[in-house]
Design a protein around this motif. Structure first.
Motif, PDB file in Angstrom:
ATOM      1  N   SER A   1       0.800  -1.266  -0.124  1.00 20.55           N
ATOM      2  CA  SER A   1       0.343  -0.373  -0.344  1.00 20.55           C
ATOM      3  C   SER A   1       0.483   1.531  -0.308  1.00 20.55           C
ATOM      4  O   SER A   1       0.416   2.198  -0.809  1.00 20.55           O
ATOM      5  CB  SER A   1      -0.919  -0.189   1.394  1.00 20.55           C
ATOM      6  N   ILE A   2       1.696   1.314   0.390  1.00 24.86           N
ATOM      7  CA  ILE A   2       2.461   2.093   0.603  1.00 24.86           C
ATOM      8  C   ILE A   2       3.275   2.789  -0.540  1.00 24.86           C
ATOM      9  O   ILE A   2       3.729   3.746  -1.021  1.00 24.86           O
ATOM     10  CB  ILE A   2       3.779   2.619   1.906  1.00 24.86           C
ATOM     11  N   VAL A   3       3.753   1.568  -1.295  1.00 24.30           N
ATOM     12  CA  VAL A   3       4.265   1.296  -2.150  1.00 24.30           C
ATOM     13  C   VAL A   3       3.075   2.372  -3.003  1.00 24.30           C
ATOM     14  O   VAL A   3       3.261   3.292  -4.193  1.00 24.30           O
ATOM     15  CB  VAL A   3       4.829  -0.171  -3.341  1.00 24.30           C
ATOM     16  N   CYS A   4       2.422   2.084  -3.621  1.00 23.68           N
ATOM     17  CA  CYS A   4       1.082   2.561  -4.469  1.00 23.68           C
ATOM     18  C   CYS A   4       0.897   4.162  -4.289  1.00 23.68           C
ATOM     19  O   CYS A   4       0.093   5.205  -4.716  1.00 23.68           O
ATOM     20  CB  CYS A   4      -0.094   1.968  -4.332  1.00 23.68           C
ATOM     21  N   ILE A   5       1.492   4.508  -2.679  1.00 28.76           N
ATOM     22  CA  ILE A   5       1.278   6.309  -1.883  1.00 28.76           C
ATOM     23  C   ILE A   5       2.972   6.802  -2.765  1.00 28.76           C
ATOM     24  O   ILE A   5       2.016   7.779  -3.689  1.00 28.76           O
ATOM     25  CB  ILE A   5       1.435   6.038  -0.875  1.00 28.76           C
ATOM     26  N   VAL A   6       3.888   5.819  -3.000  1.00 27.00           N
ATOM     27  CA  VAL A   6       5.205   6.545  -3.250  1.00 27.00           C
ATOM     28  C   VAL A   6       4.136   7.006  -4.971  1.00 27.00           C
ATOM     29  O   VAL A   6       4.689   7.812  -5.586  1.00 27.00           O
ATOM     30  CB  VAL A   6       5.785   5.751  -3.067  1.00 27.00           C
ATOM     31  N   ARG A   7       3.972   5.249  -5.716  1.00 27.14           N
ATOM     32  CA  ARG A   7       4.146   5.764  -7.038  1.00 27.14           C
ATOM     33  C   ARG A   7       2.234   5.378  -7.377  1.00 27.14           C
ATOM     34  O   ARG A   7       2.276   4.233  -7.426  1.00 27.14           O
ATOM     35  CB  ARG A   7       4.696   3.985  -7.835  1.00 27.14           C
ATOM     36  N   PRO A   8       1.827   6.808  -7.506  1.00 22.94           N
ATOM     37  CA  PRO A   8       0.497   6.435  -7.408  1.00 22.94           C
ATOM     38  C   PRO A   8      -0.190   5.916  -9.206  1.00 22.94           C
ATOM     39  O   PRO A   8      -1.293   5.041  -9.340  1.00 22.94           O
ATOM     40  CB  PRO A   8      -0.345   7.592  -7.629  1.00 22.94           C
ATOM     41  N   VAL A   9       0.357   6.236  -9.583  1.00 21.16           N
ATOM     42  CA  VAL A   9       0.212   5.581 -11.898  1.00 21.16           C
ATOM     43  C   VAL A   9       0.231   3.677 -11.687  1.00 21.16           C
ATOM     44  O   VAL A   9       0.429   3.552 -13.224  1.00 21.16           O
ATOM     45  CB  VAL A   9       0.801   6.875 -12.046  1.00 21.16           C
ATOM     46  N   ALA A  10       1.338   3.788 -10.648  1.00 21.10           N
ATOM     47  CA  ALA A  10       2.041   2.000 -10.877  1.00 21.10           C
ATOM     48  C   ALA A  10       0.111   0.879 -11.218  1.00 21.10           C
ATOM     49  O   ALA A  10      -0.230   1.164 -10.056  1.00 21.10           O
ATOM     50  CB  ALA A  10       3.081   1.863 -10.155  1.00 21.10           C
ATOM     51  N   ALA A  11      -0.014   0.246 -12.068  1.00 24.54           N
ATOM     52  CA  ALA A  11      -1.235  -0.525 -11.911  1.00 24.54           C
ATOM     53  C   ALA A  11      -0.615  -2.030 -10.965  1.00 24.54           C
ATOM     54  O   ALA A  11      -1.133  -2.149 -11.249  1.00 24.54           O
ATOM     55  CB  ALA A  11      -1.340  -0.910 -13.438  1.00 24.54           C
ATOM     56  N   GLY A  12       0.654  -2.083 -11.320  1.00 24.90           N
ATOM     57  CA  GLY A  12       1.267  -3.314 -10.687  1.00 24.90           C
ATOM     58  C   GLY A  12       0.080  -3.529  -9.802  1.00 24.90           C
ATOM     59  O   GLY A  12       0.122  -5.141  -9.626  1.00 24.90           O
ATOM     60  N   PRO A  13       1.077  -2.803  -8.461  1.00 27.91           N
ATOM     61  CA  PRO A  13       0.941  -3.727  -7.096  1.00 27.91           C
ATOM     62  C   PRO A  13      -0.663  -3.326  -6.422  1.00 27.91           C
ATOM     63  O   PRO A  13      -1.329  -4.102  -6.402  1.00 27.91           O
ATOM     64  CB  PRO A  13       1.530  -2.279  -6.456  1.00 27.91           C
ATOM     65  N   ARG A  14      -1.209  -2.331  -7.744  1.00 25.69           N
ATOM     66  CA  ARG A  14      -2.418  -2.319  -7.240  1.00 25.69           C
ATOM     67  C   ARG A  14      -3.574  -3.575  -8.020  1.00 25.69           C
ATOM     68  O   ARG A  14      -4.254  -3.366  -7.121  1.00 25.69           O
ATOM     69  CB  ARG A  14      -3.156  -1.276  -8.140  1.00 25.69           C
ATOM     70  N   LEU A  15      -2.470  -3.942  -8.746  1.00 24.48           N
ATOM     71  CA  LEU A  15      -3.626  -5.315 -10.012  1.00 24.48           C
ATOM     72  C   LEU A  15      -3.005  -6.648  -8.387  1.00 24.48           C
ATOM     73  O   LEU A  15      -4.180  -7.336  -7.848  1.00 24.48           O
ATOM     74  CB  LEU A  15      -3.454  -5.661 -10.645  1.00 24.48           C
ATOM     75  N   LEU A  16      -1.990  -6.443  -8.122  1.00 23.53           N
ATOM     76  CA  LEU A  16      -1.853  -7.521  -7.532  1.00 23.53           C
ATOM     77  C   LEU A  16      -2.854  -7.473  -6.008  1.00 23.53           C
ATOM     78  O   LEU A  16      -3.226  -8.285  -5.258  1.00 23.53           O
ATOM     79  CB  LEU A  16      -0.388  -7.276  -7.029  1.00 23.53           C
ATOM     80  N   LEU A  17      -2.853  -6.020  -4.972  1.00 23.76           N
ATOM     81  CA  LEU A  17      -3.636  -5.909  -4.521  1.00 23.76           C
ATOM     82  C   LEU A  17      -5.395  -6.333  -4.159  1.00 23.76           C
ATOM     83  O   LEU A  17      -5.586  -6.878  -2.977  1.00 23.76           O
ATOM     84  CB  LEU A  17      -3.359  -4.560  -3.108  1.00 23.76           C
ATOM     85  N   ILE A  18      -5.456  -5.751  -5.512  1.00 19.70           N
ATOM     86  CA  ILE A  18      -7.003  -5.651  -5.001  1.00 19.70           C
ATOM     87  C   ILE A  18      -7.489  -7.611  -5.781  1.00 19.70           C
ATOM     88  O   ILE A  18      -8.268  -8.375  -4.985  1.00 19.70           O
ATOM     89  CB  ILE A  18      -7.824  -5.378  -6.615  1.00 19.70           C
ATOM     90  N   LEU A  19      -6.647  -8.287  -6.393  1.00 22.20           N
ATOM     91  CA  LEU A  19      -6.719  -9.884  -6.545  1.00 22.20           C
ATOM     92  C   LEU A  19      -6.487 -10.745  -4.707  1.00 22.20           C
ATOM     93  O   LEU A  19      -7.245 -11.250  -4.466  1.00 22.20           O
ATOM     94  CB  LEU A  19      -5.498 -10.539  -6.936  1.00 22.20           C
ATOM     95  N   CYS A  20      -5.599 -10.406  -4.123  1.00 26.20           N
ATOM     96  CA  CYS A  20      -5.764 -11.058  -2.623  1.00 26.20           C
ATOM     97  C   CYS A  20      -6.159 -10.176  -1.919  1.00 26.20           C
ATOM     98  O   CYS A  20      -7.042 -11.150  -0.876  1.00 26.20           O
ATOM     99  CB  CYS A  20      -3.982 -10.255  -2.141  1.00 26.20           C
ATOM    100  N   ASP A  21      -6.878  -9.138  -2.041  1.00 27.49           N
ATOM    101  CA  ASP A  21      -7.727  -8.251  -1.017  1.00 27.49           C
ATOM    102  C   ASP A  21      -8.930  -9.077  -1.520  1.00 27.49           C
ATOM    103  O   ASP A  21     -10.030  -9.578  -0.471  1.00 27.49           O
ATOM    104  CB  ASP A  21      -8.061  -6.435  -1.263  1.00 27.49           C
ATOM    105  N   THR A  22      -9.574  -9.161  -2.679  1.00 30.65           N
ATOM    106  CA  THR A  22     -10.458 -10.429  -3.237  1.00 30.65           C
ATOM    107  C   THR A  22     -10.404 -12.054  -2.713  1.00 30.65           C
ATOM    108  O   THR A  22     -10.827 -12.154  -1.863  1.00 30.65           O
ATOM    109  CB  THR A  22     -10.909 -10.924  -4.042  1.00 30.65           C
ATOM    110  N   LEU A  23      -9.422 -12.503  -2.496  1.00 35.83           N
ATOM    111  CA  LEU A  23      -9.344 -13.642  -1.426  1.00 35.83           C
ATOM    112  C   LEU A  23      -9.449 -13.353  -0.235  1.00 35.83           C
ATOM    113  O   LEU A  23     -10.519 -14.747   0.274  1.00 35.83           O
ATOM    114  CB  LEU A  23      -7.694 -14.428  -2.235  1.00 35.83           C
ATOM    115  N   THR A  24      -9.021 -12.203   0.199  1.00 29.87           N
ATOM    116  CA  THR A  24      -9.172 -12.180   1.769  1.00 29.87           C
ATOM    117  C   THR A  24     -10.526 -12.154   2.000  1.00 29.87           C
ATOM    118  O   THR A  24     -10.766 -11.971   2.846  1.00 29.87           O
ATOM    119  CB  THR A  24      -8.674 -10.821   2.245  1.00 29.87           C
ATOM    120  N   VAL A  25     -11.532 -11.237   1.713  1.00 29.75           N
ATOM    121  CA  VAL A  25     -12.658 -10.790   1.597  1.00 29.75           C
ATOM    122  C   VAL A  25     -13.448 -12.569   2.061  1.00 29.75           C
ATOM    123  O   VAL A  25     -14.725 -12.709   2.475  1.00 29.75           O
ATOM    124  CB  VAL A  25     -13.452 -10.353   0.270  1.00 29.75           C
TER     125      VAL A  25
END
Lengths: 184, 203
Positions: free
Chosen positions: B111-135
């Motif tokens: 999440s901190i990487v996403c704050i530092v690099r707001p336009v990068a899609a890679g970390p956000r895609l990983l986060l959305i996948l893992c967040d869905t599994l965690t939900v």
């Protein structure tokens, strides 16, 4: 040099739109699979009715899904998810036709996640009760009812499969929507 | 001959285009900066929600994992005791919420990487996948335990299952509280998924 740049830009966006359209068609097909799975689960659980061949003068030994409130919740949750999926097919077709839509995809992800949570809560609650029906619990003195109601137990165990399959399909749906969003 | 004509034509076009491109480039840069500022705000909110969800999941794990109630009376042979590992569903709850807490804590650097690099899609895609599994995992644990807690409170006359809460009051209260905390964590996780989706949108 400028002409070459413009030419490369045009040729670069056409395969991107094509892949997005393919992903939208995959989304539509997955939704139909999920409708079948959740509807089958709801029907399989909702039509359980087993009467044991013996009865006393006052009580008849019968097992139905609404004897256990958790199973009622399971049937209701699966029905709601089925209905939502049918309604969201329209939005899915809209995404096939207009691949550039972004706000509607975010709305779709929100509702997909909410329905995934509802489906998973219903399926796991029913799974807990099915486990209890199969094994019982000696500490709380809960008797395993499956030893008497065989076909009822088989039906309720089998209806869980469709629900868990629907959960996996939902995860795939959310992932493909997110991928399409990030590719534009 | 034709080659030299072609090159002269190309040079004149590109210089004209270069002059015309300048205001477009400036507009694109300003647009990108506004978009990255908005995405940075979304990423900060994401971090806050993540820490809150981790707190809720940790509270659920600890509350359920430390339930143990011994009734003050006992017969000659055994003492009446209820603990979370008497019911396999509660054991699953503790393990699942521990996994959810661990994942949320480990995803804070992403999440901190996403704050530092707001336009990068890679970390956000990983986060959305893992967040869905965690939900899925969190609602699964919470739903299963809610079914058992409901059964413990109300019993079931058709299956001849007694309501144990009438005897084990404190145990029941703690397990109910743990289930509520797990549902709170699940709702926060749903918000996290939607937030990641909003941030993935290219404006």
């Amino acid at each position: 040099m400028g002409g070459l740049e413009i030419g490369s830009k045009i040729s670069g966006s056409a395969p991107k739109t094509g892949v997005n359209r393919g992903v939208a068609v995959l989304d539509f097909i997955l939704r139909i699979v999920a409708i079948i799975a959740t509807l089958a689960s709801a029907i399989a659980m909702g039509t359980t009715n087993e009467s044991l061949p013996f009865f006393t003068q006052f009580i008849r030994f019968r097992a139905k899904y609404n004897d256990l409130p958790t199973f009622t919740f399971f049937v209701v949750a699966n029905s709601i998810v089925s209905a939502y999926l049918v309604l969201s097919l329209a939005l899915s077709i809209f995404h096939i036709l207009k691949s550039g839509a972004q706000k509607s995809r975010v709305v779709l992800i929100f509702f997909d996640t909410a329905m995934l949570a509802l489906l998973s809560a219903g399926a796991s609650a029913a799974a807990a009760i099915v486990y209890l029906a199969h094994k019982g619990n000696t500490r709380t003195n809960w008797f395993a009812i499956c030893q008497q109601f065989n076909s009822f137990c088989e039906r309720i165990s089998g209806s869980l499969i469709g629900s868990f399959g629907g959960m996996i399909v939902f995860i795939l749906l959310i992932l493909t929507s997110a991928l399409t969003l990030s590719r534009r | 001959m034709e080659k030299t004509e072609a090159t002269t034509i190309e040079i004149s076009e590109s210089s004209r285009e270069r002059k015309g491109k300048a205001p477009l480039l400036a507009a694109a840069v300003a647009h990108d900066r506004a978009a990255s500022g908005y995405k940075r705000g979304v990423a900060i909110f994401d971090l806050i929600l993540r820490i809150s969800a981790a707190t809720a999941a940790l509270a659920a794990t600890i509350t359920m994992g430390t339930t143990e109630q011994t009734l003050p009376f006992f017969t000659q042979f055994f003492q009446f005791q209820a603990s979370y590992d008497d019911l396999p569903t509660f054991t699953f709850f503790v393990i699942a919420m521990a996994i959810v807490t661990g994942y949320l804590v480990l995803s804070v650097p992403f999440s901190i990487v996403c704050i530092v690099r707001p336009v990068a899609a890679g970390p956000r895609l990983l986060l959305i996948l893992c967040d869905t599994l965690t939900v899925t995992l969190a609602t699964s644990a919470a739903g299963a335990s809610a079914a058992i807690v409901y059964l413990a409170h109300n019993g079931n006359s058709d299956a001849n299952w007694l309501a144990i809460c009438q005897q084990f009051n404190d145990f029941c209260q703690r397990t109910s509280g743990a289930v509520v905390a797990a549902f709170v964590a699940a709702v926060l996780l749903i918000f996290l998924v939607v937030l990641s989706a909003v941030a993935l949108k290219r404006r």
